[in-house]
Write a protein that holds these residues in place. Structure first.
Motif, PDB file in Angstrom:
ATOM      1  N   UNK A 195       0.819  -1.208   0.000  1.00 19.69           N
ATOM      2  CA  UNK A 195       0.000   0.000   0.000  1.00 19.69           C
ATOM      3  C   UNK A 195       0.856   1.261   0.000  1.00 19.69           C
ATOM      4  N   UNK A 196       1.793   1.357   0.920  1.00 18.76           N
ATOM      5  CA  UNK A 196       2.574   2.584   1.060  1.00 18.76           C
ATOM      6  C   UNK A 196       3.500   2.807  -0.125  1.00 18.76           C
ATOM      7  N   UNK A 197       4.187   1.740  -0.564  1.00 17.29           N
ATOM      8  CA  UNK A 197       5.159   1.866  -1.651  1.00 17.29           C
ATOM      9  C   UNK A 197       4.582   1.463  -2.997  1.00 17.29           C
ATOM     10  N   UNK A 198       3.607   0.565  -2.988  1.00 11.11           N
ATOM     11  CA  UNK A 198       3.007   0.108  -4.234  1.00 11.11           C
ATOM     12  C   UNK A 198       3.657  -1.164  -4.757  1.00 11.11           C
ATOM     13  N   UNK A 258      -0.547   3.062  12.005  1.00 14.94           N
ATOM     14  CA  UNK A 258      -1.265   2.588  10.838  1.00 14.94           C
ATOM     15  C   UNK A 258      -1.004   3.441   9.611  1.00 14.94           C
ATOM     16  N   UNK A 259      -1.423   2.913   8.482  1.00 14.32           N
ATOM     17  CA  UNK A 259      -1.205   3.554   7.201  1.00 14.32           C
ATOM     18  C   UNK A 259      -2.163   4.716   6.982  1.00 14.32           C
ATOM     19  N   UNK A 260      -1.617   5.830   6.498  1.00 16.97           N
ATOM     20  CA  UNK A 260      -2.436   6.984   6.147  1.00 16.97           C
ATOM     21  C   UNK A 260      -1.810   7.700   4.968  1.00 16.97           C
ATOM     22  N   UNK A 263       0.651  12.358  -0.601  1.00 17.26           N
ATOM     23  CA  UNK A 263       1.711  11.395  -0.366  1.00 17.26           C
ATOM     24  C   UNK A 263       1.209  10.339   0.610  1.00 17.26           C
ATOM     25  N   UNK A 264       1.724   9.134   0.469  1.00 14.88           N
ATOM     26  CA  UNK A 264       1.360   8.067   1.398  1.00 14.88           C
ATOM     27  C   UNK A 264       2.415   7.931   2.491  1.00 14.88           C
ATOM     28  N   UNK A 265       1.981   7.419   3.620  1.00 17.42           N
ATOM     29  CA  UNK A 265       2.889   7.244   4.737  1.00 17.42           C
ATOM     30  C   UNK A 265       2.218   6.488   5.853  1.00 17.42           C
ATOM     31  N   UNK A 266       2.615   6.779   7.091  1.00 19.41           N
ATOM     32  CA  UNK A 266       2.077   6.041   8.228  1.00 19.41           C
ATOM     33  C   UNK A 266       2.284   6.837   9.503  1.00 19.41           C
ATOM     34  N   UNK A 288      -5.712  10.504   5.676  1.00 19.51           N
ATOM     35  CA  UNK A 288      -6.779   9.589   5.262  1.00 19.51           C
ATOM     36  C   UNK A 288      -6.307   8.174   5.533  1.00 19.51           C
ATOM     37  N   UNK A 289      -6.983   7.483   6.436  1.00 13.77           N
ATOM     38  CA  UNK A 289      -6.586   6.131   6.801  1.00 13.77           C
ATOM     39  C   UNK A 289      -6.825   5.178   5.640  1.00 13.77           C
ATOM     40  N   UNK A 290      -5.964   4.177   5.517  1.00 12.08           N
ATOM     41  CA  UNK A 290      -6.063   3.255   4.378  1.00 12.08           C
ATOM     42  C   UNK A 290      -7.274   2.348   4.468  1.00 12.08           C
ATOM     43  N   UNK A 291      -7.763   2.070   5.695  1.00 11.74           N
ATOM     44  CA  UNK A 291      -8.855   1.092   5.814  1.00 11.74           C
ATOM     45  C   UNK A 291      -9.839   1.464   6.915  1.00 11.74           C
ATOM     46  N   UNK A 292      -9.984   2.755   7.194  1.00 10.81           N
ATOM     47  CA  UNK A 292     -10.912   3.177   8.243  1.00 10.81           C
ATOM     48  C   UNK A 292     -11.426   4.572   7.915  1.00 10.81           C
ATOM     49  N   UNK A 293     -12.720   4.837   8.122  1.00  9.84           N
ATOM     50  CA  UNK A 293     -13.277   6.134   7.713  1.00  9.84           C
ATOM     51  C   UNK A 293     -12.958   7.286   8.659  1.00  9.84           C
TER      52      UNK A 293
END
Length: 458
Positions: free
Chosen positions: A72-75, A369-371, A380-383, A401-406
């Protein structure tokens, strides 16, 4: 612009997973890396997911840098590229998983399945015997797209204990290795995880001895044999534009600020930036000709008194901010730039004061967690990974923006040309946005560049 290497490469590879965190994945991965290195093999080690601490120990064991692998973060393309490159020079690829094998989306199991990498699972067997076999069976059968290489038991109390587990395993699940229940095999930790290397010569020497002991323990086991070879296909490599050519980026690096991804540093250099490291603990001024500043995370709470006492550096940072120098402060870097920081002992220290807010360390509650960070320059993606909170801050310009939570993620602040958040950013996720964030360009009136949102406009 992209380049593509079309040759498939083959290399023995193994992902070291577990049923949960705290089972001994780092110990086993590091011991394997140390063992094979002593056999004269070149070992490439990766860590699944975002992590700054485990890779330091793994790098000590392997004798080479350790990269994060996260779908997710790096692809996927970035992960594929890293594995393909490693297969070109290494005799063995080891990947330490994160949390439990199937925890998270994507999980360590997803990574193993995507690249067809065999999985060895570590299980802390303290307080169980035959049940260990049941857990191993569940891990091995849970998904049919994962190659289960076998079980590694940790914290085993005796030969009888080991035999009970071995006798209970199905014939097609191998007991690859057993680590005894010994204090000298337990790696030291603190509130954010394992204690990092480089803090003291004595501690590093003790860690080195621990790795030697663990490697010797595994040396005669089936786990010490090379795992099956894996075919690694190439991925497309994006060559970043040199949009930071000539830009001198001052990067905080000392005992208080250690959380740097090597991939972030490589990207900055590939974009033409000149990296100049400095110490907020001991240096009196920023490097000459500084065009942009990056203050990454680390452990400022352990060095708060020294940071607060270095008034000359704080003055230099204030002068840079007044000039409109772009600054990025991540987690510990943000805590340093705020007005106050209360450490784990409850002592409050006066910090740099470039950013309104008071930081407070906590022993338990925090965020991880991932955001992704939706900045004005791009996303940009990160955590996040911290045990702290901030009070009396500016209104955020956005939330992670969390990767899997609203629920909203970490607050993102902008004060002049200073951008700050608890988020740790993975720069290769959006090089264009990163360049705009750090671009030292001003208009004829000396104003902040377009996209740099001043707090006065909020």
């Amino acid at each position: 612009m992209t380049t593509e290497n079309t040759a498939t490469r083959h290399c023995p590879a193994l992902l070291v997973g577990a049923m949960a965190s705290g089972q001994g994945k780092t110990t086993v991965t590091a011991a394997l890396a140390r063992h094979h290195r002593r056999q004269g093999r070149k070992v490439a080690v990766f860590k699944t997911g975002p992590d700054y601490l485990d890779p330091q120990i793994l790098a000590m064991a392997a004798g080479s840098p350790v990269e994060p692998l996260d779908l997710w973060m790096a692809g996927e393309a970035w992960c594929r590229q890293q594995l393909h490159q490693a297969a070109g020079w290494a005799d063995l690829i080891l990947i330490e998983g994160a949390m439990g094998l199937f925890d998270g989306t994507p999980s360590s199991g997803d990574l193993a399945a995507r690249f067809d990498i065999p999985v060895a699972c570590v299980l802390n067997a303290r307080g169980m015997a035959q049940t260990a076999a049941a857990i191993a069976l569940g891990l091995a059968r849970y998904r049919d797209d994962i190659r289960f290489h076998g079980l590694v038991t940790n914290a085993v109390g005796s030969e009888r204990h080991r035999q009970l587990i071995a006798d209970s395993l199905p014939a097609d699940i191998a007991l690859l290795a057993t680590l005894p229940r010994r204090d000298e095999l337990a790696l030291p930790s603190r509130h954010l995880g394992l204690i990092q290397t480089g803090e003291s010569t004595e501690r590093d020497a003790e860690l080195d001895r621990q790795l030697d002991t663990a490697a010797a323990t595994l040396a005669e086991s089936p786990l010490a044999e090379l795992p099956p070879a894996v075919a690694f296909t190439p991925g497309k490599t994006d060559i970043p534009e040199r949009t930071l050519a000539g830009c001198r980026i001052a990067i905080a690096r000392d005992a208080a600020f250690t959380f740097h991804y090597a991939a972030n540093l490589r990207l900055l250099e590939a974009m033409g930036a000149k990296l100049c490291f400095f110490s907020p603990l001991t240096d009196s001024t920023l490097p000459n000709g500084t065009d942009a500043i990056w203050l990454p995370g680390g452990y400022p709470e352990l060095h708060a008194a020294e940071l607060a006492a270095n008034h000359a550096m704080i003055t230099s940072l204030h002068a840079a901010w007044q000039r409109g120098t772009p600054m990025l402060a991540e987690c510990g870097g943000m805590l340093y730039l705020q007005e106050q920081l209360t450490d784990l002992d409850g002592v409050t220290h006066t910090m740099a004061g470039l950013l309104p807010g008071r930081g407070e360390m906590r022993t338990k509650r925090g965020c991880q967690g991932m955001q992704s960070a939706p900045l004005p320059e791009g996303t940009l993606r990160g955590h996040a990974h911290h045990h702290a909170r901030s009070h009396d801050t500016l209104p955020p310009i956005a939330y992670g923006i969390r990767s899997s939570h609203p629920a909203p993620g970490e607050a993102i602040y902008r004060h002049g040309a200073l951008t700050a958040s608890f988020l740790h950013l993975f720069f290769p996720s959006n090089p264009t946005a990163l360049a705009q964030l750090l671009m030292p360009v001003h208009d004829n009136a000396g104003n902040i560049p377009t996209g740099k949102v001043s707090d006065t406009t909020l």
